[in-house]
Design a protein around this motif. Structure first.
Motif, PDB file in Angstrom:
ATOM      1  N   MET A 162       0.832  -1.202   0.000  1.00  0.00           N
ATOM      2  CA  MET A 162       0.000   0.000   0.000  1.00  0.00           C
ATOM      3  C   MET A 162       0.866   1.251   0.000  1.00  0.00           C
ATOM      4  SD  MET A 162      -3.237  -0.642   2.520  1.00  0.00           S
ATOM      5  CE  MET A 162      -2.831  -2.081   3.511  1.00  0.00           C
ATOM      6  N   SER A 163       0.363   2.299  -0.665  1.00  0.00           N
ATOM      7  CA  SER A 163       1.031   3.599  -0.605  1.00  0.00           C
ATOM      8  C   SER A 163       0.792   4.215   0.773  1.00  0.00           C
ATOM      9  CB  SER A 163       0.464   4.522  -1.687  1.00  0.00           C
ATOM     10  OG  SER A 163      -0.868   4.901  -1.347  1.00  0.00           O
ATOM     11  N   PRO A 164       1.552   5.248   1.152  1.00  0.00           N
ATOM     12  CA  PRO A 164       1.305   5.914   2.442  1.00  0.00           C
ATOM     13  C   PRO A 164      -0.129   6.412   2.586  1.00  0.00           C
ATOM     14  CG  PRO A 164       3.427   6.575   1.588  1.00  0.00           C
ATOM     15  CD  PRO A 164       2.774   5.761   0.512  1.00  0.00           C
ATOM     16  N   PHE A 165      -0.674   6.950   1.490  1.00  0.00           N
ATOM     17  CA  PHE A 165      -2.062   7.431   1.551  1.00  0.00           C
ATOM     18  C   PHE A 165      -3.014   6.263   1.812  1.00  0.00           C
ATOM     19  CE2 PHE A 165      -6.233   8.640   0.207  1.00  0.00           C
ATOM     20  CZ  PHE A 165      -6.327  10.009   0.419  1.00  0.00           C
ATOM     21  N   GLU A 166      -2.835   5.186   1.065  1.00  0.00           N
ATOM     22  CA  GLU A 166      -3.722   4.031   1.205  1.00  0.00           C
ATOM     23  C   GLU A 166      -3.636   3.432   2.603  1.00  0.00           C
ATOM     24  OE1 GLU A 166      -3.625   2.599  -3.488  1.00  0.00           O
ATOM     25  OE2 GLU A 166      -2.131   1.871  -2.057  1.00  0.00           O
TER      26      GLU A 166
END
Length: 350
Positions: A162-166
């Motif tokens: 996952m990305s940091p946002f996700e």
């Protein structure tokens, strides 16, 4: 030269008030005018707002509400003058020296806002079909938001990394979901309470309540200014934006916001349906939802770090709002329990 130009521009306007300007200071749309008869504030407004603005102010005066910065009439009796396609009105210049601390200033603002709403309160007849249409449209939008929340969660959880946002979204999902469910539940309660009624309460809404638009005179009395956005509507249209701006900060338990709300309610109590609608709209996690939707539609469009930080700030607003709402739920429950406990005693006395 610049000062001379400001005096030249102000002169034909002030001439209509029989004033001679000596010196001008600019503060955005407001000019501080030093004249032969004292110091005044000259405010420029959109001519399209002029008629409604004056009408709302005069209506409040007629109802007995006088905590409005006075508007001086021109020589020929007009409360606003038109000059070069711009409209202007004249007020006294208030020193706005803060004689109380910030705590008391906000309490006085909410007391006066409650008085403004209470004195201008009016019951009107509404179209029940329009109310139902508004309810169904809002409910449909919020239920679609629930679907988006769940769909975006599944998308995030399917990724190997996952990305940091996700990751931030997944960790915040439960709180956002709970807030949206609470909003929907209170909206349904409001509709059940009002669906058979063709009456509603309206007040004169200031339109831009702010401590910057609540000015003090030399005696320490507070007055509302900047009524250009005044309109008829629900009192929550004044209260909710103020609370949202206040709570849009780092995580905190804002007892002061709770005190402001109950200061207001002491002088202008909500009806039961108004309280339900207030809770519904106050709880709605619109800001954090919009942040998530923008990221979903345009991943990395604003940069991962920037998007994640923006989402975090909107989530802090949600959590700050949640604390205020939960404390209000607790206060209302305690009040209901105290009322129930007092009933047997009252019946025994009767």
């Amino acid at each position: 030269m610049y000062e001379k130009n400001r005096l030249t521009r102000a002169y034909p306007i002030l001439k209509q008030y029989a004033l001679e300007p000596h010196f001008v200071e600019e503060y955005g749309l407001v000019q501080k005018i030093y004249t032969n008869k004292g110091v005044f504030a000259l405010k420029k407004i959109n001519p399209k707002q002029g008629a409604d603005f004056i009408r709302h102010v005069q209506d409040l005066y007629q109802k007995g509400y006088n905590r409005i910065v006075p508007i001086f009439p021109s020589v020929d009796g007009r409360y606003a003058v038109l000059h070069e396609n711009e409209m202007y009105y004249l007020m006294p210049w208030l020193g706005n020296e803060e004689k109380e601390n910030r705590y008391e200033r906000h309490h006085q603002l909410f007391r006066e806002l409650a008085r403004l709403h209470s004195l201008s309160s009016k019951e009107i007849t509404i179209n029940k079909e329009e109310r139902t249409e508004h309810y169904e449209k809002t409910l449909q939008e919020w239920e679609k938001e629930l679907e988006f929340l769940e769909g975006f969660l599944e998308t995030c959880e399917q990724r190997e990394y996952m990305s940091p946002f996700e990751l931030s979204y997944v960790l915040s999902y439960h709180d956002i979901y709970q807030a949206l469910n609470f909003s929907i539940r209170k909206l349904k309660d409001w509709y059940e309470k009002t669906k058979d009624s063709d009456k509603a309460r309206t007040v004169t809404v200031h339109g831009k309540v702010s401590t910057e638009h609540f000015l003090y005179d030399e005696k320490g009395y507070g007055y509302f200014s900047n009524f250009e956005r005044a309109k008829k509507g629900s009192p929550i249209h004044d209260i909710l934006p103020f609370l949202s701006r206040t709570l849009k900060t780092y995580p905190k338990k804002s007892e002061e916001c709770i005190e402001w709300i109950y200061t207001y309610l002491k002088y202008s109590p909500f009806k039961e349906d108004e309280f339900l609608l207030f809770q519904s709209y106050f709880a709605h996690p619109g800001a954090v939802m919009r942040s998530a939707e923008r990221y979903f539609k345009n991943r990395y469009g604003n940069g991962e770090r920037k998007s994640t930080l923006h989402f975090q700030k909107q989530f802090w607003l949600l959590k700050n709002t949640e604390y205020v709402l939960m404390r209000m739920e607790e206060i209302e429950r305690q009040k209901a329990e105290a009322k129930t406990a007092a009933q047997p005693q009252e019946e025994a006395q009767n």
